[in-house]
Design a protein around this motif. Structure first.
Motif, PDB file in Angstrom:
ATOM      1  N   VAL A  19     -33.795 -13.114  13.432  1.00  0.00           N
ATOM      2  CA  VAL A  19     -33.259 -11.745  13.446  1.00  0.00           C
ATOM      3  C   VAL A  19     -32.248 -11.580  12.313  1.00  0.00           C
ATOM      4  N   GLY A  20     -32.240 -10.393  11.713  1.00  0.00           N
ATOM      5  CA  GLY A  20     -31.269 -10.108  10.649  1.00  0.00           C
ATOM      6  C   GLY A  20     -29.904  -9.785  11.246  1.00  0.00           C
ATOM      7  N   ASP A  21     -28.891  -9.737  10.393  1.00  0.00           N
ATOM      8  CA  ASP A  21     -27.564  -9.375  10.878  1.00  0.00           C
ATOM      9  C   ASP A  21     -27.570  -7.930  11.395  1.00  0.00           C
TER      10      ASP A  21
ATOM     11  N   GLY B 114     -26.002  -7.204   5.393  1.00  0.00           N
ATOM     12  CA  GLY B 114     -26.446  -5.817   5.286  1.00  0.00           C
ATOM     13  C   GLY B 114     -27.943  -5.685   5.448  1.00  0.00           C
ATOM     14  N   TYR B 115     -28.417  -4.487   5.138  1.00  0.00           N
ATOM     15  CA  TYR B 115     -29.832  -4.163   5.298  1.00  0.00           C
ATOM     16  C   TYR B 115     -30.595  -4.625   4.057  1.00  0.00           C
ATOM     17  N   GLY B 116     -30.873  -5.930   4.025  1.00  0.00           N
ATOM     18  CA  GLY B 116     -31.452  -6.557   2.834  1.00  0.00           C
ATOM     19  C   GLY B 116     -32.779  -5.950   2.424  1.00  0.00           C
ATOM     20  N   THR B 117     -33.653  -5.688   3.411  1.00  0.00           N
ATOM     21  CA  THR B 117     -34.965  -5.138   3.072  1.00  0.00           C
ATOM     22  C   THR B 117     -34.803  -3.786   2.392  1.00  0.00           C
ATOM     23  N   GLU B 118     -33.884  -3.011   2.910  1.00  0.00           N
ATOM     24  CA  GLU B 118     -33.668  -1.684   2.328  1.00  0.00           C
ATOM     25  C   GLU B 118     -33.048  -1.779   0.928  1.00  0.00           C
ATOM     26  N   ARG B 119     -32.247  -2.811   0.728  1.00  0.00           N
ATOM     27  CA  ARG B 119     -31.662  -2.988  -0.616  1.00  0.00           C
ATOM     28  C   ARG B 119     -32.755  -3.148  -1.663  1.00  0.00           C
TER      29      ARG B 119
HETATM   30  C1  LIG Z   1     -34.393   0.977  14.844  1.00  0.00           C
HETATM   31  C2  LIG Z   1     -34.568   0.959  13.362  1.00  0.00           C
HETATM   32  N1  LIG Z   1     -33.677   1.603  12.571  1.00  0.00           N
HETATM   33  C3  LIG Z   1     -33.809   1.581  11.213  1.00  0.00           C
HETATM   34  C4  LIG Z   1     -34.858   0.922  10.625  1.00  0.00           C
HETATM   35  C5  LIG Z   1     -35.023   0.924   9.117  1.00  0.00           C
HETATM   36  N2  LIG Z   1     -34.837  -0.442   8.583  1.00  0.00           N
HETATM   37  C6  LIG Z   1     -35.880  -1.242   8.271  1.00  0.00           C
HETATM   38  S1  LIG Z   1     -35.405  -2.741   7.737  1.00  0.00           S
HETATM   39  C7  LIG Z   1     -33.784  -2.345   7.878  1.00  0.00           C
HETATM   40  C8  LIG Z   1     -32.725  -3.345   7.552  1.00  0.00           C
HETATM   41  C9  LIG Z   1     -32.731  -4.479   8.508  1.00  0.00           C
HETATM   42  O1  LIG Z   1     -31.535  -5.186   8.329  1.00  0.00           O
HETATM   43  P1  LIG Z   1     -31.383  -6.632   8.906  1.00  0.00           P
HETATM   44  O2  LIG Z   1     -31.703  -6.648  10.345  1.00  0.00           O
HETATM   45  O3  LIG Z   1     -30.041  -7.151   8.513  1.00  0.00           O
HETATM   46  O4  LIG Z   1     -32.543  -7.452   8.148  1.00  0.00           O
HETATM   47  P2  LIG Z   1     -32.717  -7.681   6.572  1.00  0.00           P
HETATM   48  O5  LIG Z   1     -33.529  -6.568   6.056  1.00  0.00           O
HETATM   49  O6  LIG Z   1     -31.348  -7.727   6.000  1.00  0.00           O
HETATM   50  O7  LIG Z   1     -33.445  -8.984   6.454  1.00  0.00           O
HETATM   51  C10 LIG Z   1     -33.619  -1.036   8.338  1.00  0.00           C
HETATM   52  C11 LIG Z   1     -32.310  -0.379   8.556  1.00  0.00           C
HETATM   53  C12 LIG Z   1     -35.787   0.283  11.488  1.00  0.00           C
HETATM   54  N3  LIG Z   1     -36.865  -0.342  11.033  1.00  0.00           N
HETATM   55  N4  LIG Z   1     -35.603   0.306  12.837  1.00  0.00           N
END
Ligand SMILES: Cc1ncc(C[n+]2csc(CCOP(=O)(O)OP(=O)(O)O)c2C)c(N)n1
Ligand SMILES: [Mg+2]
Length: 550
Positions: free
Chosen positions: A432-434, A463-468
């Protein structure tokens, strides 16, 4: 003497139990307390969660492992809190029954402004009718028993969620006559079944380079063994979709890997797309599209069988249930093809990084891959954890669940709760991501309460790495949490901070060696470091943006 008829509430619990449900997830409220009392008197155990959406995810994880899951909530404040996980279960074909309490039928006319009401008494049912394959408000004891049967049968047939609304004053009402569950035989057109199997057989036998693409319904309908039999009898190789990743053991010599358009490995993609006959079993085009529309499959060469439709090239067959089509194929005179020469599977590379090196996403996945055993169920959230997970377990059997199509964050930790209750012989390894953990990670509280022992790897890339990767900006920053402190809050569990390769390896080893409690490993990653899968997808999308993609 006639047996005493069961009340509506008892009948519902009885049917759930008969269909394999042993746990119900949810939070009570005054509109559903009467039914909660009945749960307490039944052999089904109530699992109270921290939030209703977590109950929905847990019931979904439970259903994916056990075949049917259930959640029970109060009216609107609870029910509407569960819409997102139920939508996800619909999209990803997970059979979850949602039960919601509702105001008394008797008081509705006299007190139209009862608490929790939104527009009118139908609002919540209308919302759920869009998110489920069948729904009913049990307002009439004459029809309530049939309605319960109808909804459960539909959920089992289509492997999608169902919704039952239970007004408070109907729970203890019993119909005068005993009701027997009518088993709906699946509607089958035997001539269409025969003709479709014959057409598929001709196509497969004439093919020089056939291929099977196995999807999520192979798991949902428990057809994993049938698939192996088909493959071994015909020598036709298999790839799975992302959502169907554990439909067949990837260690099987005829398993090619996960097909996910450009997101999957290039050699898998090339091989699948070059097939002159593609037998798609229980795949939803949607889950293939997780490769963000980078999949190229030609319908003229495809046999596409799911619980909802059967098409062979441009021909459509009605009323041929998926399971029966599969059984028909196993009985057909299918040619044994020559053993195909498949592109070699990449062997997991030994980790070359030194113990003192900063941990990177790629290395983390290699370490996780080495740590997985036959008892592990990998449960993924959304983010780079899901992308990276697609390449895990390529050389052995692995159970995997993840929101690989609907892609809702917050799935991982609560789904692991459901998965482990569904099958206590499995130990979840949660990725799981942060960001995802900040949404529903506190469900560790329920995990601790019921003495479960998952290993939770929080990929903390700040942070939201995938979105970055798509568009960077301050909106992708989130507060830094000290995730390991959760064990202090909960008074249970063990936690580790890992910044280096050595620390990550040691934490994984120690967590897996200790089944006495849950473990949380906070892995500190660079915000811009991504998995090889996400790199592949990014490269393809970049090519397309420049007009060079297919
Ligand atoms: C409930 C929900 N809100 C928003 C999103 C849009 N979204 C997709 S990936 C992501 C970032 C996820 O962040 P994290 O859990 O830290 O994982 P990372 O991408 O950093 O690996 C977001 C906000 C989503 N998929 N589901
Ligand atoms: Mg993150």
């Amino acid at each position: 003497m006639m047996p005493t008829p069961l009340s509506v509430g008892k009948y519902l619990l009885d049917q759930l139990h008969r269909h394999g449900v042993r746990h119900i997830f949810g939070i009570p409220g005054d509109y559903v307390l009467g039914f909660y009392k009945l749960i307490g008197e039944s052999p089904i155990k109530h699992i109270g969660t921290t939030r209703e959406d977590a109950a929905g995810f847990a019931a979904d994880g439970y259903a994916r492992v056990r075949g049917l899951g259930a959640a029970c909530v109060t009216y609107c404040v609870g029910g509407l809190n569960m819409t997102n996980p139920v939508a996800g279960a619909y999209a990803e074909k997970s059979p979850v029954i949602v039960i919601s309490g509702a105001p008394d039928l008797k008081g509705r006319e006299r007190h139209p402004l009862l608490h929790h009401l939104v527009q009118d008494f139908n609002t919540q049912h209308e919302v759920f009718s869009k998110l489920t394959v069948a729904s009913a408000s049990l307002e009439d004891p004459l029809t309530a028993y049939h309605e319960i049967d109808r909804v459960i049968h539909a959920v089992e047939r289509y492997k999608r969620p169902g919704y039952l609304e239970l007004p408070r004053d109907i729970v203890d009402v019993a119909h005068r006559h005993e009701h027997r569950d009518y088993s709906l035989d699946e509607l089958t057109d035997s001539e269409a079944l025969e003709e479709s199997v014959a057409e598929a057989t001709r196509m497969l036998n004439a093919s020089k380079r056939p291929m099977i693409l196995a999807g999520v319904e192979v798991q949902r309908f428990g057809l994993q063994d049938a698939l192996v039999e088909l493959v071994e009898r015909t020598n036709i190789p298999v790839a799975t979709t992302a959502l169907g990743k554990s439909a067949m053991s990837e260690a099987h010599p005829l398993h090619l890997g996960v097909y996910a358009g450009a997101m999957g490995r290039a050699e898998v993609r090339k091989y699948v797309e070059a097939a002159d006959c593609l037998l798609m079993l229980g795949c939803f085009m949607t889950d293939i599209n997780l490769g963000v529309y980078t999949a190229h499959l030609d319908p003229n060469r495809a046999i596409n069988a799911t619980s909802e439709k059967l098409s062979i090239r441009r021909h459509h067959y009605d009323d041929v249930p998926f399971r029966q089509f599969m059984a028909g194929l196993l009985q057909a005179r299918l040619k044994r093809h020559r053993k195909p020469s498949l592109p070699p599977r990449p062997t997991p590379k030994p980790v070359s990084a030194r113990p003192g090196d900063r941990i990177r996403t790629r290395t983390l996945f290699s370490l996780v891959d080495q740590a997985i055993t036959d008892e592990t169920i990998v449960v993924s959230d959304v983010g780079d954890c899901l992308f990276g997970a697609l390449d895990l377990g390529m050389d052995r059997r692995m159970e995997f669940i993840g929101p690989a199509y609907y892609s809702t964050m917050g799935f991982g930790v609560p789904a692991a709760l459901g998965a482990q209750l569904a099958d206590p012989s499995l130990r979840p390894l949660v990725l799981v991501g942060d960001g995802g953990f900040q949404m529903t990670g506190m469900e560790l509280s329920t995990i601790a309460r019921f003495g479960l022992n998952p290993v939770v790897v929080v990929m903390d890339n700040h942070g939201y790495g995938t979105e970055r990767q798509i568009m960077d900006g301050p909106f992708n920053d989130i507060p830094d949490w000290r995730f390991t402190k959760v064990v202090e809050v909960l008074g249970q569990g063990r936690a580790y901070e890992a910044r280096t390769v050595g620390e990550t390896r040691a934490a994984l080893q120690s967590a897996l060696a200790d089944p006495s409690t849950f473990h949380l490993i906070e892995v500190d990653l660079d915000p811009y470091d991504i998995s090889p899968t996400l790199q592949r997808l990014g490269a393809e999308l970049g090519k397309r943006a420049k007009g060079r993609g297919k």
